[in-house]
Design a protein around this motif. Structure first.
Motif, PDB file in Angstrom:
ATOM      1  N   THR A  76       0.834  -1.204   0.000  1.00 40.18           N
ATOM      2  CA  THR A  76       0.000   0.000   0.000  1.00 40.18           C
ATOM      3  C   THR A  76       0.866   1.250   0.000  1.00 40.18           C
ATOM      4  O   THR A  76       0.625   2.205  -0.760  1.00 40.18           O
ATOM      5  CB  THR A  76      -0.916   0.004   1.241  1.00 40.18           C
ATOM      6  N   PHE A  77       1.904   1.244   0.830  1.00 35.59           N
ATOM      7  CA  PHE A  77       2.829   2.388   0.902  1.00 35.59           C
ATOM      8  C   PHE A  77       3.523   2.611  -0.443  1.00 35.59           C
ATOM      9  O   PHE A  77       3.606   3.742  -0.930  1.00 35.59           O
ATOM     10  CB  PHE A  77       3.867   2.133   1.998  1.00 35.59           C
ATOM     11  N   THR A 131       2.553   1.630  -3.424  1.00 35.71           N
ATOM     12  CA  THR A 131       1.592   2.006  -4.464  1.00 35.71           C
ATOM     13  C   THR A 131       1.310   3.505  -4.429  1.00 35.71           C
ATOM     14  O   THR A 131       1.164   4.149  -5.476  1.00 35.71           O
ATOM     15  CB  THR A 131       0.286   1.219  -4.295  1.00 35.71           C
ATOM     16  N   LYS A 132       1.237   4.068  -3.228  1.00 40.34           N
ATOM     17  CA  LYS A 132       1.000   5.510  -3.102  1.00 40.34           C
ATOM     18  C   LYS A 132       2.142   6.317  -3.706  1.00 40.34           C
ATOM     19  O   LYS A 132       1.945   7.417  -4.222  1.00 40.34           O
ATOM     20  CB  LYS A 132       0.833   5.876  -1.625  1.00 40.34           C
ATOM     21  N   LYS A 133       3.355   5.756  -3.649  1.00 40.25           N
ATOM     22  CA  LYS A 133       4.522   6.456  -4.166  1.00 40.25           C
ATOM     23  C   LYS A 133       4.683   6.301  -5.680  1.00 40.25           C
ATOM     24  O   LYS A 133       5.463   7.026  -6.303  1.00 40.25           O
ATOM     25  CB  LYS A 133       5.785   5.930  -3.488  1.00 40.25           C
ATOM     26  N   LEU A 150       2.189   6.318  -8.198  1.00 37.73           N
ATOM     27  CA  LEU A 150       0.940   6.594  -8.911  1.00 37.73           C
ATOM     28  C   LEU A 150       1.200   6.728 -10.408  1.00 37.73           C
ATOM     29  O   LEU A 150       2.190   7.326 -10.833  1.00 37.73           O
ATOM     30  CB  LEU A 150       0.308   7.880  -8.377  1.00 37.73           C
ATOM     31  N   ILE A 155       4.059  -0.779 -10.884  1.00 36.70           N
ATOM     32  CA  ILE A 155       3.156  -1.196  -9.806  1.00 36.70           C
ATOM     33  C   ILE A 155       2.851  -2.679  -9.919  1.00 36.70           C
ATOM     34  O   ILE A 155       2.869  -3.417  -8.924  1.00 36.70           O
ATOM     35  CB  ILE A 155       1.851  -0.368  -9.836  1.00 36.70           C
ATOM     36  N   MET A 205      -4.901  -3.975   1.720  1.00 38.35           N
ATOM     37  CA  MET A 205      -4.767  -2.966   0.667  1.00 38.35           C
ATOM     38  C   MET A 205      -6.097  -2.301   0.336  1.00 38.35           C
ATOM     39  O   MET A 205      -6.189  -1.074   0.252  1.00 38.35           O
ATOM     40  CB  MET A 205      -4.180  -3.606  -0.585  1.00 38.35           C
ATOM     41  N   ALA A 263      -6.285   1.777   1.823  1.00 37.78           N
ATOM     42  CA  ALA A 263      -6.127   2.833   0.809  1.00 37.78           C
ATOM     43  C   ALA A 263      -6.849   2.425  -0.466  1.00 37.78           C
ATOM     44  O   ALA A 263      -6.235   2.182  -1.505  1.00 37.78           O
ATOM     45  CB  ALA A 263      -4.648   3.085   0.535  1.00 37.78           C
ATOM     46  N   SER A 312      -8.761   3.946  -2.742  1.00 43.26           N
ATOM     47  CA  SER A 312      -8.668   4.763  -3.950  1.00 43.26           C
ATOM     48  C   SER A 312      -7.299   4.662  -4.602  1.00 43.26           C
ATOM     49  O   SER A 312      -7.166   4.756  -5.825  1.00 43.26           O
ATOM     50  CB  SER A 312      -8.973   6.226  -3.610  1.00 43.26           C
ATOM     51  N   LYS A 313      -6.254   4.457  -3.793  1.00 42.42           N
ATOM     52  CA  LYS A 313      -4.887   4.403  -4.320  1.00 42.42           C
ATOM     53  C   LYS A 313      -4.520   3.014  -4.830  1.00 42.42           C
ATOM     54  O   LYS A 313      -3.681   2.870  -5.718  1.00 42.42           O
ATOM     55  CB  LYS A 313      -3.893   4.811  -3.222  1.00 42.42           C
ATOM     56  N   THR A 314      -5.127   1.981  -4.253  1.00 50.98           N
ATOM     57  CA  THR A 314      -4.699   0.611  -4.579  1.00 50.98           C
ATOM     58  C   THR A 314      -5.681  -0.153  -5.456  1.00 50.98           C
ATOM     59  O   THR A 314      -5.403  -1.284  -5.849  1.00 50.98           O
ATOM     60  CB  THR A 314      -4.479  -0.193  -3.282  1.00 50.98           C
TER      61      THR A 314
END
Length: 576
Positions: free
Chosen positions: A234-235, A237-239, A241, A247, A280, A284, A286-288
């Motif tokens: 998750t961390f 994936t946020k980095k 985008l 990814i 996941m 998060a 929306s991000k994952t």
């Protein structure tokens, strides 16, 4: 029973011995034959997973022995990869809001659908074996162990059907929840049964409490490892985008490392993968969310390999008549128990009617955990019932792996949930110009109001604009052929020239069409033409060039959004 295919093709298929130069050829055969089998079964309106398994049976231990046991064993990592992907995607379906809404319903159904078949199978098998052998100890032992094993449901074949038919609704949600958890119940029931059976007939056992502690360690250890990797992914994936390729690579890397760690500590890789996906999608979403789509796009060839190998492992020629009868009784008792238990659990919790009626159809598949427990029984009771357990589970897995997916399809179809798990992009991809509607009317069939004649006066055209929803009109000649297009914006400019404009004809104010579409044109192709030509309307013509109407981008957008609203409304109705 002797295998009639055992020595049929050994000389021709000598490459079945594992060699580095032959592995690629084997994988190619599995993928090609499996894909063709899945396609053929889809044409027969049978889930593709059945086709994969049948191909495996044909080329494996029950058929032509193209895949020998040593080859299948060497390819076992593929099964681990496939099960981890399945677990990950199931975890992505277990959102906290869903658990809060259906949590009590899941637990009730889970307990009833797992325990009831254990009781039914245990009772029937015990009675039949005792009547045949007159050995009550043997009968009770066999009944208890088979009863415990039968409670497990295979997630792989079940979820593959749900994905294939794009299902969504209360039944689909319930199935995902149940198959994610009932393997744990099966492990506990097996622990209880083996603890009772060991003093009766002897065997390898470490006692009930130590076994229970071992299962608790397995479950919680798997959840913790999966959760930790879920937080890490998750961390990351946020980095990263909008870097889909990277990814996907990192997601698969995390997933496989997670499974490797579980293998080192003898934890459950499916449960760990579920935990990873669960963390996941809930920490998060929306991000994952894109990660699950990327991974899902990667899975088809892995699934083909996995299910072909499942079929290849099955050897139907080793079953004796007596064990064959017990296997049929087992399938009957398990089906009856799953049906009664799931229906009763759903009724008690007042689940939606579709869940009460059709959940039994979706819980028949049996594979991984059942086979694993049968192997454990083979080791624990090697000198007594162990070999019989192995043969019976092998035979029943052969049966239910073929019929299980078919019944899942029947269940979700009857529940009305097929084709509901779609997005606007999915609808667009599967639609053509002829499908587009405005209200109840298809634009290719009922849009004569969007067509004017080349000699129509401007007043007539303006009157049409005031009565119809179109912002553009197509112009045809006497032969019905397309000659031009008129837009409302163009008409506004023409009207500024004064009273003289009202006497003008359509041919005087029309523009030549930049591009046309046919009824068979797909919507992605239509959107591409809108964009490439910087237009918002295109004439529709048939193969002979006759004018059929106008395709406006706003109309297509309206149609797609209406379809989504209709699907959501149907889902709301299913929840009641």
């Amino acid at each position: 029973m002797q295998d009639p295919f055992a020595n049929l093709l050994p000389a021709f298929f000598h490459f079945t011995k594992i060699e580095a130069t032959q592995l690629v050829l084997l994988l190619g055969i599995i993928l090609f034959a499996g894909a063709i089998g899945g396609w053929l079964f889809q044409k027969l309106k049978i889930p593709q997973v059945v086709g994969y398994i049948v191909i495996g049976i044909i080329i494996g231990s029950s058929g032509f022995h193209i895949l020998e046991p040593n080859v299948i064993s060497a390819l076992d990592p593929i099964s681990t990869v496939a099960l981890s992907l399945i677990g990950f995607l199931i975890g992505g379906e277990l959102k906290l809001k869903v658990i809060k809404k259906y949590g009590k319903q899941f637990i009730s159904i889970l307990l009833f659908e797992a325990i009831t078949p254990a009781i039914v199978v245990g009772g029937i098998v015990t009675l039949i074996v005792w009547l045949v052998t007159k050995d009550i100890t043997h009968a009770v032992s066999l009944g208890l162990i088979l009863g415990a094993i039968c409670s497990a449901t295979a997630p792989a074949a079940t979820t593959d059907v749900l994905v294939e038919y794009r299902t969504r609704g209360p039944l689909t949600t319930t199935v995902y929840g149940i198959v994610a958890m009932d393997d744990g119940v099966a492990l506990i029931l097996y622990t209880i049964a083996s603890t009772i059976v060991t003093p009766l007939i002897g065997g390898n056992s470490i006692g009930f409490l130590p076994q229970l502690l071992y299962i608790a360690r397995d479950i919680f250890g798997s959840l913790l490892i999966g959760g930790a990797f879920g937080l890490l992914l998750t961390f990351l994936t946020k980095k990263l985008l909008n870097q889909d390729a990277r990814i996907l690579t990192i997601a698969l890397g995390c997933l496989f490392i997670c499974n490797g760690v579980c293998s080192i500590f003898n934890f459950d890789n499916i449960l760990a993968s579920m935990s990873l996906g669960f963390v996941m999608i809930n920490f998060a979403p929306s991000k994952t969310k894109s990660v699950f789509s990327l991974v899902n796009n990667y899975t088809p060839p892995i699934y083909v390999l996995f299910f072909v190998l499942v079929g290849a492992k099955l050897n139907i020629w080793i079953i004796t008549p007596f064990l064959g009868v017990i296997a049929l009784i087992y399938v009957f008792g398990r089906t009856l128990g799953k049906s009664i238990g799931s229906t009763l659990g759903a009724w008690i919790t007042k689940a939606p009617k579709t869940v009460q009626k059709y959940l039994p159809y979706c819980l028949l598949s049996q594979a991984g955990v059942a086979i694993g427990l049968s192997i454990a029984a083979g080791n624990d009771f090697a000198d007594s019932i162990g070999p019989e357990i192995l043969l019976i589970i092998t035979a029943t897995t052969f049966i239910v792996q073929l019929i299980g997916p078919v019944f899942v399809k029947i269940g979700v179809t009857k529940a009305g949930e097929c084709g509901l798990n779609v997005t606007i992009e999915d609808i667009k991809k599967n639609s053509r110009v002829t499908d587009v509607k405005w209200g109840h009317n298809k634009i290719c069939d009922y849009d004569s109001d969007s067509i004017v004649k080349e000699n129509d006066v401007l007043f007539t055209i303006l009157n049409s604009f005031s009565k119809n929803p179109y912002l553009n009109y197509v112009v045809k000649n006497k032969e019905g052929k397309l000659v031009g297009i008129i837009s409302l914006e163009h008409l506004k400019e023409v009207m500024q020239i004064g009273d003289f404009a009202e006497s003008m004809l359509a041919m005087d104010v029309m523009d030549p069409p930049k591009v046309t579409v046919k009824p068979s044109t797909t919507l992605p192709e239509a959107y591409q033409l809108f964009e490439e030509n910087d237009i918002d309307a295109m004439p529709i013509v048939d193969a002979d060039g006759d004018t059929l109407g106008i395709l406006e981008k706003s109309t297509v957008d309206h149609y797609l959004h209406t379809r989504i609203i209709e699907l959501n409304r149907k889902l709301d109705e299913l929840d009641n």
